[in-house]
Design a protein around this motif. Structure first.
Motif, PDB file in Angstrom:
ATOM      1  N   ILE A 274      -6.298 -13.368   8.735  1.00  0.00           N
ATOM      2  CA  ILE A 274      -5.545 -12.169   9.114  1.00  0.00           C
ATOM      3  C   ILE A 274      -5.986 -10.981   8.259  1.00  0.00           C
ATOM      4  O   ILE A 274      -6.132 -11.098   7.049  1.00  0.00           O
ATOM      5  CB  ILE A 274      -4.031 -12.398   8.941  1.00  0.00           C
ATOM      6  N   SER A 275      -6.207  -9.842   8.902  1.00  0.00           N
ATOM      7  CA  SER A 275      -6.622  -8.644   8.173  1.00  0.00           C
ATOM      8  C   SER A 275      -5.443  -8.038   7.411  1.00  0.00           C
ATOM      9  O   SER A 275      -4.306  -8.057   7.874  1.00  0.00           O
ATOM     10  CB  SER A 275      -7.172  -7.612   9.153  1.00  0.00           C
TER      11      SER A 275
ATOM     12  N   ILE B 129      -4.754  -5.083   7.082  1.00  0.00           N
ATOM     13  CA  ILE B 129      -4.195  -3.915   7.769  1.00  0.00           C
ATOM     14  C   ILE B 129      -2.987  -4.287   8.630  1.00  0.00           C
ATOM     15  O   ILE B 129      -2.134  -3.459   8.897  1.00  0.00           O
ATOM     16  CB  ILE B 129      -5.283  -3.195   8.609  1.00  0.00           C
ATOM     17  N   CYS B 130      -2.894  -5.568   9.034  1.00  0.00           N
ATOM     18  CA  CYS B 130      -1.748  -6.007   9.835  1.00  0.00           C
ATOM     19  C   CYS B 130      -0.439  -5.885   9.059  1.00  0.00           C
ATOM     20  O   CYS B 130       0.636  -5.824   9.646  1.00  0.00           O
ATOM     21  CB  CYS B 130      -1.923  -7.451  10.305  1.00  0.00           C
ATOM     22  N   PHE B 131      -0.521  -5.882   7.727  1.00  0.00           N
ATOM     23  CA  PHE B 131       0.694  -5.851   6.910  1.00  0.00           C
ATOM     24  C   PHE B 131       0.900  -4.485   6.275  1.00  0.00           C
ATOM     25  O   PHE B 131       1.522  -4.357   5.236  1.00  0.00           O
ATOM     26  CB  PHE B 131       0.632  -6.933   5.827  1.00  0.00           C
ATOM     27  N   ILE B 132       0.380  -3.456   6.918  1.00  0.00           N
ATOM     28  CA  ILE B 132       0.400  -2.118   6.323  1.00  0.00           C
ATOM     29  C   ILE B 132       1.828  -1.659   5.978  1.00  0.00           C
ATOM     30  O   ILE B 132       2.079  -1.223   4.864  1.00  0.00           O
ATOM     31  CB  ILE B 132      -0.380  -1.130   7.233  1.00  0.00           C
ATOM     32  N   THR B 133       2.774  -1.820   6.921  1.00  0.00           N
ATOM     33  CA  THR B 133       4.142  -1.346   6.637  1.00  0.00           C
ATOM     34  C   THR B 133       4.810  -2.140   5.507  1.00  0.00           C
ATOM     35  O   THR B 133       5.269  -1.541   4.535  1.00  0.00           O
ATOM     36  CB  THR B 133       5.006  -1.372   7.914  1.00  0.00           C
TER      37      THR B 133
END
Lengths: 303, 265
Positions: free
Chosen positions: B104-105, B107-111
């Motif tokens: 998983i990148s 960026i998927c967990f940015i928030t």
């Protein structure tokens, strides 16, 4: 006596369990904070509307983020782009990586130099690759247009990154340049499992180059192919840097990818909930690919 | 076909390699040559003396990369040892979860990452640049080291137990030192990955003083220096040197890590 020995055995077991978790503690704390918490958070957030800042602006909206995503024309563009990108980069990198690995196998003069040369882009930052390719694509002084003008093909010159018909292909070319060296290394490793004897036997049988490739080399690299394909697909889903650095998803939305849509939604448009829905879809596909990879590895180990 | 190679085949192979080589050299050479256009080496001195905080950014890049590498090697080695040599309930499940989330990148967990950083007060600090990115690379390091520990057997562990040593001494005194070949791979690829990372500073650094080099390239292009592309190209060359140098220096010692290094898309 029996009792005491089984008692000390179970004490040892408990001790081993405690040790195991103590060893994993740093990893679990960090993965917990940054990965697993994030995973639960985005899944929950994907059912809300939120600006990402004020807690009181968070409103439950059920599946509407997903409905919006599946009807958003930009999302469709991003989906098509990532599929084209995936198929083209994976295929080209596979064949090019394999061909280079085969050419390097006889270890002729200069092989070491070529191997290093093809791998160097893998060791470079995407920021460097992107700026390098901007130097090629630049409309007035760029290498590409200058060369075309010099050989009298003025009509083919264009603003490569500014043209919706070519922008995606510019990104794809940069990505192939950057990562083919990595696939080459996989194939060099895969080819070491095939002995020279196999090639020679095929030669004695009178088999030609292509039939040796098709019947022996290609099938026996099966596990390398699966690794290269799965990793290439995982990489395609993650693709962000090169797109963001070259086009930011433009011109218009011509080169949007899931990750650039996600970044724009969260960091620029204050749509944290919608962004979370994009995250969840991306995570779903990433995990599916991870499961595939684990299955392939299992099959490889079983023979 | 490969052992007894004819002269004709040799020529064919070498010419194809040369053509591909030219395709690879042109863009790279273009950067190096362009970086000397006009003022020659003066482009480099200008970059360092014109007030752009390039020195600070180089320093930041080294601080962040070295800290990440130390953190990754230490934590990954401990975890890999536990996954390989210690038996306890839940081990295989945890390992499965870690390998599943590996692809998983970030960026998927940015928030949630922004929220965590705000809660911890880490935004725009070295800690923000070091910890999350290191965590996302840790499973790769753990996997490389676990494979190596798996190949080492348990005899040394048992001998250590008979002498009354615990798991920690077994790891610290015996297994960790012996895992050096795998650790070298982890060090090299964690360093290259961290040195090159663009997403990490994009998300967590807010001021020029806290940027690392991949962001410097972008800042340069979009600032007044953008009008002097040769200065930007000089910055690219400076940035490329450490990672290429590390790779060329250690390329013969890099085995499976080379392929594991490619996990990042």
């Amino acid at each position: 006596m029996f009792k005491s020995s089984s008692g000390s055995l179970s004490r040892m077991k408990t001790q081993e369990t405690i040790s195991g978790y103590l060893f994993l503690l740093p990893l679990l704390i960090m993965m917990g904070t940054f990965v697993f918490y994030g995973l639960f958070y985005v899944i929950r957030l994907s059912f809300y509307r939120w600006d990402g800042f004020m807690p009181e602006t968070m409103v439950f909206r059920g599946l509407k983020n997903y409905l919006q995503l599946f009807t958003d024309p930009v999302a469709l563009t991003a989906m098509i782009n990532v599929l084209i990108f995936m198929v083209v980069t994976v295929t080209v990198q596979m064949f090019l990586g394999l061909i280079i690995a085969l050419l390097l196998r006889p270890k002729l003069q200069g092989s070491r130099f070529f191997k290093a040369l093809f791998y160097i882009p893998v060791a470079l930052s995407t920021a460097v690759i992107a700026r390098t390719f901007m130097g090629l694509y630049e409309p007035y002084f760029g290498v590409l247009n200058t060369t075309l003008r010099a050989i009298g093909l003025e009509s083919l010159t264009r603003t490569w990154l500014g043209d919706p018909n070519t922008a995606l292909w510019c990104i794809i070319a940069a990505n192939i340049f950057q990562w083919t060296g990595a696939q080459m290394v996989f194939y060099i490793a895969g080819l070491t499992t095939i002995s020279d004897g196999v090639f020679e036997a095929a030669q004695i049988d009178g088999a030609g180059f292509w039939s040796t490739m098709g019947r022996i080399v290609w099938p026996s690299l099966w596990s390398t192919h699966t690794t290269v394909i799965v990793l290439g697909m995982v990489g395609a889903i993650k693709t962000f840097d090169i797109v963001w650095l070259l086009t930011q998803g433009g011109p218009g939305n011509a080169t949007q990818f899931p990750a650039t849509m996600l970044y724009q939604a969260v960091a620029q448009n204050s749509q944290a909930g919608y962004g979370a829905a994009i995250s969840v879809v991306m995570i779903f596909f990433s995990v599916v690919l991870a499961v595939m990879q684990i299955q392939f590895n299992k099959r490889k180990q079983e023979g | 076909m490969f052992k007894s190679i004819s002269l004709k085949e040799k020529i064919i192979i070498q010419s194809i390699l040369c053509i591909l080589g030219v395709i690879y050299i042109v863009p790279l050479a273009n950067v190096v040559v362009s970086s000397f256009k006009g003022a020659g080496i003066g482009n480099y001195t200008y970059l360092f003396t014109s007030g752009f905080p390039i020195g600070r950014m180089i320093f930041n890049s080294f601080v962040v990369s070295i800290a990440q590498v130390v953190l990754i090697v230490a934590v990954a080695s401990l975890s890999a040892f536990a996954f390989s040599k210690i038996r306890f309930p839940g081990r295989d499940l945890i390992f499965l979860l870690i390998t599943l989330t590996m692809s998983i990148s970030m960026i998927c967990f940015i928030t949630p990452l922004f929220l965590t950083m705000r809660t911890l007060g880490w935004m725009n600090s070295y800690r923000a640049l070091i910890f999350p990115a290191a965590t996302f690379w840790m499973p790769v390091g753990t996997l490389i080291l676990k494979n190596y520990y798996d190949s080492m057997g348990t005899e040394l562990l048992e001998a250590n137990m008979i002498e009354g040593g615990g798991f920690f001494t077994a790891w610290y005194r015996i297994y960790a030192p012996l895992s050096k070949p795998a650790a070298v791979n982890v060090v090299v690829f964690a360093f290259i990955n961290s040195w090159n990372d663009y997403l990490n500073p994009l998300l967590f650094s807010r001021t020029e003083e806290m940027r690392t080099l991949p962001m410097a390239v972008v800042s340069l292009t979009s600032s007044i220096y953008g009008a002097r592309p040769e200065v930007v190209f000089a910055c690219l060359v400076i940035m490329a040197l450490p990672s290429v140098f590390v790779y060329l220096l250690l390329q013969d010692q890099l085995g499976e890590g080379m392929t594991a290094g490619a996990v990042k898309g």
